[in-house]
Scaffold this motif. Structure first.
Motif, PDB file in Angstrom:
ATOM      1  N   SER A  21       0.548  -1.126  -0.204  1.00 51.09           N
ATOM      2  CA  SER A  21      -0.096   0.255   0.179  1.00 51.09           C
ATOM      3  C   SER A  21       1.167   0.894   0.103  1.00 51.09           C
ATOM      4  N   CYS A  22       0.561   2.073  -0.398  1.00 53.48           N
ATOM      5  CA  CYS A  22       1.536   3.668  -0.635  1.00 53.48           C
ATOM      6  C   CYS A  22      -0.105   4.721  -0.157  1.00 53.48           C
ATOM      7  N   ALA A  23      -0.588   6.069   0.126  1.00 47.24           N
ATOM      8  CA  ALA A  23      -0.792   6.810   0.871  1.00 47.24           C
ATOM      9  C   ALA A  23      -0.392   7.849   0.825  1.00 47.24           C
ATOM     10  N   ALA A  24      -0.365   8.557  -0.018  1.00 41.67           N
ATOM     11  CA  ALA A  24      -0.281   9.534  -0.590  1.00 41.67           C
ATOM     12  C   ALA A  24      -0.506  10.997   0.424  1.00 41.67           C
ATOM     13  N   SER A  25      -0.048  12.162   0.944  1.00 42.58           N
ATOM     14  CA  SER A  25      -0.466  13.782   1.209  1.00 42.58           C
ATOM     15  C   SER A  25       0.032  14.154   1.439  1.00 42.58           C
ATOM     16  N   GLY A  26      -0.708  15.160   1.507  1.00 41.61           N
ATOM     17  CA  GLY A  26       0.053  17.189   1.994  1.00 41.61           C
ATOM     18  C   GLY A  26      -0.079  18.105   0.978  1.00 41.61           C
ATOM     19  N   SER A  27       0.090  18.727   0.068  1.00 40.93           N
ATOM     20  CA  SER A  27      -0.317  19.982  -1.049  1.00 40.93           C
ATOM     21  C   SER A  27      -1.316  18.583  -2.206  1.00 40.93           C
ATOM     22  N   ILE A  28      -1.966  18.206  -2.175  1.00 43.63           N
ATOM     23  CA  ILE A  28      -2.170  17.189  -3.210  1.00 43.63           C
ATOM     24  C   ILE A  28      -3.893  18.522  -4.317  1.00 43.63           C
ATOM     25  N   PHE A  29      -3.870  18.353  -5.247  1.00 43.63           N
ATOM     26  CA  PHE A  29      -4.689  18.651  -5.489  1.00 43.63           C
ATOM     27  C   PHE A  29      -5.221  18.081  -6.404  1.00 43.63           C
ATOM     28  N   SER A  30      -4.198  17.516  -7.332  1.00 43.28           N
ATOM     29  CA  SER A  30      -4.948  15.899  -7.961  1.00 43.28           C
ATOM     30  C   SER A  30      -3.743  14.771  -7.654  1.00 43.28           C
ATOM     31  N   ILE A  31      -3.942  14.198  -8.471  1.00 45.52           N
ATOM     32  CA  ILE A  31      -3.438  12.911  -9.376  1.00 45.52           C
ATOM     33  C   ILE A  31      -3.317  12.146 -10.206  1.00 45.52           C
ATOM     34  N   SER A  32      -2.442  12.197 -11.124  1.00 40.88           N
ATOM     35  CA  SER A  32      -2.306  11.642 -12.425  1.00 40.88           C
ATOM     36  C   SER A  32      -2.459  10.044 -12.200  1.00 40.88           C
ATOM     37  N   ALA A  33      -1.261   9.831 -12.051  1.00 43.14           N
ATOM     38  CA  ALA A  33      -0.808   8.401 -12.153  1.00 43.14           C
ATOM     39  C   ALA A  33      -0.030   7.932 -10.726  1.00 43.14           C
ATOM     40  N   MET A  34      -0.277   6.923 -10.343  1.00 41.41           N
ATOM     41  CA  MET A  34       0.003   5.534  -9.348  1.00 41.41           C
ATOM     42  C   MET A  34       0.626   5.019  -9.853  1.00 41.41           C
ATOM     43  N   GLY A  35       2.329   4.904  -9.187  1.00 45.06           N
ATOM     44  CA  GLY A  35       2.017   2.789 -10.037  1.00 45.06           C
ATOM     45  C   GLY A  35       3.718   3.151  -8.657  1.00 45.06           C
ATOM     46  N   TRP A  36       4.121   1.414  -9.121  1.00 44.98           N
ATOM     47  CA  TRP A  36       5.043   1.352  -8.027  1.00 44.98           C
ATOM     48  C   TRP A  36       6.420   0.352  -9.386  1.00 44.98           C
ATOM     49  N   TYR A  37       8.047   1.018  -8.736  1.00 49.56           N
ATOM     50  CA  TYR A  37       8.896   0.229  -9.417  1.00 49.56           C
ATOM     51  C   TYR A  37       9.848  -0.789  -8.569  1.00 49.56           C
ATOM     52  N   GLY A  99       1.200  13.823  -9.492  1.00 53.09           N
ATOM     53  CA  GLY A  99      -0.245  14.683 -10.354  1.00 53.09           C
ATOM     54  C   GLY A  99       0.145  16.006 -10.030  1.00 53.09           C
ATOM     55  N   LYS A 100      -0.780  16.954  -9.136  1.00 54.50           N
ATOM     56  CA  LYS A 100      -0.667  18.628  -8.968  1.00 54.50           C
ATOM     57  C   LYS A 100      -0.660  18.531  -7.528  1.00 54.50           C
ATOM     58  N   LEU A 101      -0.020  20.281  -7.456  1.00 48.42           N
ATOM     59  CA  LEU A 101      -0.112  20.901  -6.042  1.00 48.42           C
ATOM     60  C   LEU A 101      -1.798  21.354  -5.833  1.00 48.42           C
ATOM     61  N   THR A 102      -1.751  22.239  -5.602  1.00 50.43           N
ATOM     62  CA  THR A 102      -2.804  22.425  -4.386  1.00 50.43           C
ATOM     63  C   THR A 102      -3.391  24.470  -5.587  1.00 50.43           C
ATOM     64  N   TYR A 103      -1.308  24.480  -5.787  1.00 50.57           N
ATOM     65  CA  TYR A 103      -1.026  25.919  -6.556  1.00 50.57           C
ATOM     66  C   TYR A 103      -0.763  25.887  -7.494  1.00 50.57           C
ATOM     67  N   GLY A 104      -0.800  24.572  -8.468  1.00 49.73           N
ATOM     68  CA  GLY A 104      -1.141  24.556  -9.153  1.00 49.73           C
ATOM     69  C   GLY A 104       0.287  23.628 -10.160  1.00 49.73           C
ATOM     70  N   ALA A 105       1.376  23.560  -9.478  1.00 45.60           N
ATOM     71  CA  ALA A 105       3.420  23.035 -10.666  1.00 45.60           C
ATOM     72  C   ALA A 105       2.539  21.490 -10.024  1.00 45.60           C
ATOM     73  N   ASP A 106       3.255  21.019 -11.104  1.00 40.12           N
ATOM     74  CA  ASP A 106       3.011  19.336 -11.393  1.00 40.12           C
ATOM     75  C   ASP A 106       3.811  19.319 -10.107  1.00 40.12           C
ATOM     76  N   PHE A 107       3.903  17.566  -9.415  1.00 46.49           N
ATOM     77  CA  PHE A 107       4.886  17.543  -8.859  1.00 46.49           C
ATOM     78  C   PHE A 107       5.272  15.860  -9.456  1.00 46.49           C
ATOM     79  N   ILE A 108       5.880  14.949  -9.000  1.00 45.46           N
ATOM     80  CA  ILE A 108       6.518  13.874  -8.400  1.00 45.46           C
ATOM     81  C   ILE A 108       7.035  13.262  -7.378  1.00 45.46           C
TER      82      ILE A 108
END
Length: 120
Positions: A21-37, A99-108
């Motif tokens: 399992s992997c749970a994401a939290s923080g200043s997240i506006f949206s998530i486009s993709a999630m994956g496992w390496y 995804g994108k942060l709440t202020y619009g920037a992309d994140f990985i």
């Protein structure tokens, strides 16, 4: 600004199962993709499975039919169900989220990794 918490790794016998399992939290506006390496000692890092916000999935050929990726959008959580595990699945498994942060920037964001060991 985005934190990932992974869980579910461990030691399992060949043929056994584990669920990551992997749970994401923080200043997240949206998530486009999630994956496992994963990366085993001496090997290159490889994509195991990936799922988009729309539910499209892709898998490494070596895990097709054995692993299933899924996500809970409400919880910003991705899962990797691993069945019929083989010794060659032994590796550190790392969660990745785009995804994108709440202020619009992309994140990985990359998780810290969780060890999966398949051995008798």
């Amino acid at each position: 600004q985005v934190q990932l918490v992974e869980s579910g790794g461990g030691l399992v016998q060949p043929g056994g199962s584990l669920r990551l399992s992997c749970a994401a939290s923080g200043s997240i506006f949206s998530i486009s993709a999630m994956g496992w390496y994963r990366q085993a000692p001496g090997n290159q890092r490889e994509l195991v499975a990936r799922i988009t916000s729309g539910g499209s999935t892709n898998y490494a050929d070596s895990v097709k039919g054995r692993f299933t990726i899924s996500r809970d959008n409400a919880k910003n959580t991705v899962y990797l169900q691993m069945n019929n595990l083989k010794p060659e699945d032994t590796a550190v498994y790392e969660c990745n989220v785009l995804g994108k942060l709440t202020y619009g920037a992309d994140f990985i964001s990359r998780g810290q990794g969780t060890q999966v060991t398949v051995s008798s």
